[in-house]
Motif scaffolding. Sequence first.
Motif, PDB file in Angstrom:
ATOM      1  N   THR A   1      20.885 -10.116   2.678  1.00 52.64           N
ATOM      2  CA  THR A   1      21.210 -11.438   2.136  1.00 52.64           C
ATOM      3  C   THR A   1      19.981 -12.338   2.113  1.00 52.64           C
ATOM      4  O   THR A   1      19.716 -13.022   1.116  1.00 52.64           O
ATOM      5  CB  THR A   1      22.325 -12.083   2.984  1.00 52.64           C
ATOM      6  N   ILE A   2      19.228 -12.344   3.218  1.00 50.21           N
ATOM      7  CA  ILE A   2      18.010 -13.164   3.271  1.00 50.21           C
ATOM      8  C   ILE A   2      17.011 -12.698   2.214  1.00 50.21           C
ATOM      9  O   ILE A   2      16.367 -13.525   1.543  1.00 50.21           O
ATOM     10  CB  ILE A   2      17.389 -13.096   4.683  1.00 50.21           C
ATOM     11  N   ARG A   3      16.898 -11.399   2.028  1.00 46.84           N
ATOM     12  CA  ARG A   3      15.976 -10.869   1.016  1.00 46.84           C
ATOM     13  C   ARG A   3      16.421 -11.263  -0.387  1.00 46.84           C
ATOM     14  O   ARG A   3      15.612 -11.704  -1.207  1.00 46.84           O
ATOM     15  CB  ARG A   3      15.901  -9.348   1.127  1.00 46.84           C
ATOM     16  N   LEU A   4      17.746 -11.165  -0.669  1.00 47.28           N
ATOM     17  CA  LEU A   4      18.256 -11.489  -2.000  1.00 47.28           C
ATOM     18  C   LEU A   4      18.135 -12.985  -2.293  1.00 47.28           C
ATOM     19  O   LEU A   4      18.051 -13.385  -3.466  1.00 47.28           O
ATOM     20  CB  LEU A   4      19.714 -11.045  -2.128  1.00 47.28           C
ATOM     21  N   SER A   5      18.109 -13.809  -1.242  1.00 50.59           N
ATOM     22  CA  SER A   5      17.976 -15.254  -1.451  1.00 50.59           C
ATOM     23  C   SER A   5      16.611 -15.619  -2.026  1.00 50.59           C
ATOM     24  O   SER A   5      16.426 -16.745  -2.502  1.00 50.59           O
ATOM     25  CB  SER A   5      18.197 -16.001  -0.134  1.00 50.59           C
ATOM     26  N   LEU A   6      15.676 -14.703  -1.992  1.00 50.63           N
ATOM     27  CA  LEU A   6      14.337 -14.944  -2.544  1.00 50.63           C
ATOM     28  C   LEU A   6      14.220 -14.480  -3.994  1.00 50.63           C
ATOM     29  O   LEU A   6      13.135 -14.501  -4.570  1.00 50.63           O
ATOM     30  CB  LEU A   6      13.277 -14.226  -1.699  1.00 50.63           C
ATOM     31  N   TYR A   7      15.355 -14.066  -4.570  1.00 51.06           N
ATOM     32  CA  TYR A   7      15.359 -13.533  -5.934  1.00 51.06           C
ATOM     33  C   TYR A   7      16.284 -14.359  -6.827  1.00 51.06           C
ATOM     34  O   TYR A   7      17.245 -14.978  -6.349  1.00 51.06           O
ATOM     35  CB  TYR A   7      15.838 -12.079  -5.948  1.00 51.06           C
ATOM     36  N   GLN A   8      15.986 -14.346  -8.116  1.00 48.15           N
ATOM     37  CA  GLN A   8      16.932 -14.848  -9.111  1.00 48.15           C
ATOM     38  C   GLN A   8      17.813 -13.680  -9.510  1.00 48.15           C
ATOM     39  O   GLN A   8      17.343 -12.689 -10.066  1.00 48.15           O
ATOM     40  CB  GLN A   8      16.210 -15.396 -10.340  1.00 48.15           C
ATOM     41  N   ALA A   9      19.103 -13.785  -9.199  1.00 49.50           N
ATOM     42  CA  ALA A   9      20.024 -12.677  -9.461  1.00 49.50           C
ATOM     43  C   ALA A   9      21.329 -13.252  -9.981  1.00 49.50           C
ATOM     44  O   ALA A   9      22.256 -13.534  -9.226  1.00 49.50           O
ATOM     45  CB  ALA A   9      20.261 -11.862  -8.192  1.00 49.50           C
ATOM     46  N   ASP A  10      21.382 -13.465 -11.300  1.00 48.46           N
ATOM     47  CA  ASP A  10      22.589 -13.983 -11.925  1.00 48.46           C
ATOM     48  C   ASP A  10      22.891 -13.167 -13.173  1.00 48.46           C
ATOM     49  O   ASP A  10      22.257 -12.139 -13.423  1.00 48.46           O
ATOM     50  CB  ASP A  10      22.447 -15.477 -12.250  1.00 48.46           C
ATOM     51  N   LEU A  11      23.852 -13.629 -13.979  1.00 51.97           N
ATOM     52  CA  LEU A  11      24.235 -12.878 -15.176  1.00 51.97           C
ATOM     53  C   LEU A  11      23.103 -12.807 -16.198  1.00 51.97           C
ATOM     54  O   LEU A  11      23.046 -11.880 -17.010  1.00 51.97           O
ATOM     55  CB  LEU A  11      25.475 -13.516 -15.819  1.00 51.97           C
ATOM     56  N   ALA A  12      22.193 -13.764 -16.166  1.00 51.90           N
ATOM     57  CA  ALA A  12      21.069 -13.770 -17.120  1.00 51.90           C
ATOM     58  C   ALA A  12      19.963 -12.815 -16.718  1.00 51.90           C
ATOM     59  O   ALA A  12      19.075 -12.520 -17.525  1.00 51.90           O
ATOM     60  CB  ALA A  12      20.505 -15.183 -17.248  1.00 51.90           C
ATOM     61  N   THR A  13      19.998 -12.345 -15.473  1.00 53.35           N
ATOM     62  CA  THR A  13      18.945 -11.427 -14.989  1.00 53.35           C
ATOM     63  C   THR A  13      19.598 -10.206 -14.350  1.00 53.35           C
ATOM     64  O   THR A  13      19.830 -10.188 -13.139  1.00 53.35           O
ATOM     65  CB  THR A  13      18.039 -12.131 -13.963  1.00 53.35           C
ATOM     66  N   PRO A  14      19.916  -9.190 -15.169  1.00 57.79           N
ATOM     67  CA  PRO A  14      20.537  -7.967 -14.620  1.00 57.79           C
ATOM     68  C   PRO A  14      19.687  -7.332 -13.527  1.00 57.79           C
ATOM     69  O   PRO A  14      20.215  -6.796 -12.564  1.00 57.79           O
ATOM     70  CB  PRO A  14      20.658  -7.057 -15.831  1.00 57.79           C
ATOM     71  N   VAL A  15      18.351  -7.405 -13.688  1.00 59.34           N
ATOM     72  CA  VAL A  15      17.435  -6.918 -12.659  1.00 59.34           C
ATOM     73  C   VAL A  15      16.875  -8.134 -11.920  1.00 59.34           C
ATOM     74  O   VAL A  15      16.224  -8.982 -12.544  1.00 59.34           O
ATOM     75  CB  VAL A  15      16.276  -6.087 -13.267  1.00 59.34           C
ATOM     76  N   PRO A  16      17.148  -8.267 -10.605  1.00 59.46           N
ATOM     77  CA  PRO A  16      16.687  -9.458  -9.861  1.00 59.46           C
ATOM     78  C   PRO A  16      15.185  -9.675  -9.980  1.00 59.46           C
ATOM     79  O   PRO A  16      14.394  -8.730  -9.960  1.00 59.46           O
ATOM     80  CB  PRO A  16      17.091  -9.140  -8.422  1.00 59.46           C
ATOM     81  N   ILE A  17      14.804 -10.957 -10.116  1.00 61.59           N
ATOM     82  CA  ILE A  17      13.391 -11.341 -10.244  1.00 61.59           C
ATOM     83  C   ILE A  17      12.988 -12.129  -9.009  1.00 61.59           C
ATOM     84  O   ILE A  17      13.660 -13.080  -8.621  1.00 61.59           O
ATOM     85  CB  ILE A  17      13.170 -12.199 -11.512  1.00 61.59           C
ATOM     86  N   PHE A  18      11.877 -11.743  -8.393  1.00 60.48           N
ATOM     87  CA  PHE A  18      11.396 -12.430  -7.196  1.00 60.48           C
ATOM     88  C   PHE A  18      10.887 -13.826  -7.565  1.00 60.48           C
ATOM     89  O   PHE A  18      10.032 -13.980  -8.427  1.00 60.48           O
ATOM     90  CB  PHE A  18      10.273 -11.630  -6.530  1.00 60.48           C
ATOM     91  N   ILE A  19      11.456 -14.853  -6.896  1.00 56.77           N
ATOM     92  CA  ILE A  19      11.048 -16.238  -7.185  1.00 56.77           C
ATOM     93  C   ILE A  19      10.660 -16.992  -5.908  1.00 56.77           C
ATOM     94  O   ILE A  19      10.490 -18.220  -5.931  1.00 56.77           O
ATOM     95  CB  ILE A  19      12.164 -17.004  -7.919  1.00 56.77           C
ATOM     96  N   GLY A  20      10.552 -16.302  -4.791  1.00 54.11           N
ATOM     97  CA  GLY A  20      10.143 -16.942  -3.548  1.00 54.11           C
ATOM     98  C   GLY A  20      11.188 -17.913  -3.021  1.00 54.11           C
ATOM     99  O   GLY A  20      12.374 -17.588  -2.930  1.00 54.11           O
ATOM    100  N   LEU A  21      10.758 -19.118  -2.713  1.00 55.32           N
ATOM    101  CA  LEU A  21      11.642 -20.126  -2.116  1.00 55.32           C
ATOM    102  C   LEU A  21      12.267 -21.057  -3.149  1.00 55.32           C
ATOM    103  O   LEU A  21      12.813 -22.102  -2.785  1.00 55.32           O
ATOM    104  CB  LEU A  21      10.852 -20.954  -1.094  1.00 55.32           C
ATOM    105  N   ASP A  22      12.217 -20.685  -4.419  1.00 59.56           N
ATOM    106  CA  ASP A  22      12.740 -21.567  -5.472  1.00 59.56           C
ATOM    107  C   ASP A  22      14.224 -21.862  -5.298  1.00 59.56           C
ATOM    108  O   ASP A  22      14.679 -22.981  -5.578  1.00 59.56           O
ATOM    109  CB  ASP A  22      12.491 -20.946  -6.858  1.00 59.56           C
TER     110      ASP A  22
END
Length: 297
Positions: free
Chosen positions: A38-59
């Motif tokens: 969960t903590i790792r996934l919180s650093l990614y953009q992972a929604d319907l617009a991004t089927p493959v999670p994108i690393f965005i850091g603390l955004d």
Amino acid sequence: MGLRKSIRHWKANAFAWMLLLPSLIFLFLFTFYPMAKTIRLSLYQADLATPVPIFIGLDNYINLLDDTIFWKVMSNNLWFALGTVPTSMALALLMATFANKALRGTNFLRTAFFYPTLIPMIAAANVWLFIYTPQYGLLSRVMKSVSLSDINWLGSPQYVMWAMIFMIVWKEAGYFMIFYLAGLQNISPDLYEAAQVDGVGRWTVFRKITFPLLMPTTLFVTIVALTNSFKLVDHLVIMTKGGPNNASNLLLYYIYETAFSFWDQGIASTLTTVMIAVLLLFAVLNFFGLDKKIHYH
């Protein structure tokens, strides 16, 4: 001789760890591993617009600072905890003290106090939904019988949180009573007999003997009650769905909505991480604050 003692000590420790191993495996698989994911996934953009999670850091965390609903939900949850935790604990202690006396019908009293805990939250929510229903509900009829105006408890932003707090106190107090009842029965009767011989008043006995010796129980109940105030959301699904206008929305329900209604796994993971951090903070404050005032016996 020293070698034999060392081997014996190693075998005892190895046996203890073997006994703990099944629990440790389950703890790792169902607690620590999901938390880390969960903590790792919180650093990614992972929604319907991004089927493959994108690393965005603390955004995601930065975006939460501008999320008005998040701050509303956090405020709701803090008020909800402030309303339910002290009240349910005080009522539980009062019921435990009353039920611990050697009176006729004590078993009936204990059962009556504990009974709301046995009702599933979904069933309890439906019962209280009927009680709070305007015009036809039990509370509405009682208010009309004494010539009071009807109130839409679940549809009014200024009353809905009070309605939720009252229901949860009713549901939780009996559960906490069991722990206090166990704590009271572990206090030696000799202490009370000595206080009675010395002519000490009941309030002084409670303040100087009962309450200090119940502090270990109070620490445990406080942590459980605080945790429950952040994880009890089943009633919201039945009664309000967080409304009206997020007036009854709580953090865990907001996480549920974000994850399974809006399908934003990144923000949902960020919210979950925040909730874990808040609960850990409460636990640390309780352990380092209350633990120093506890009398273990």
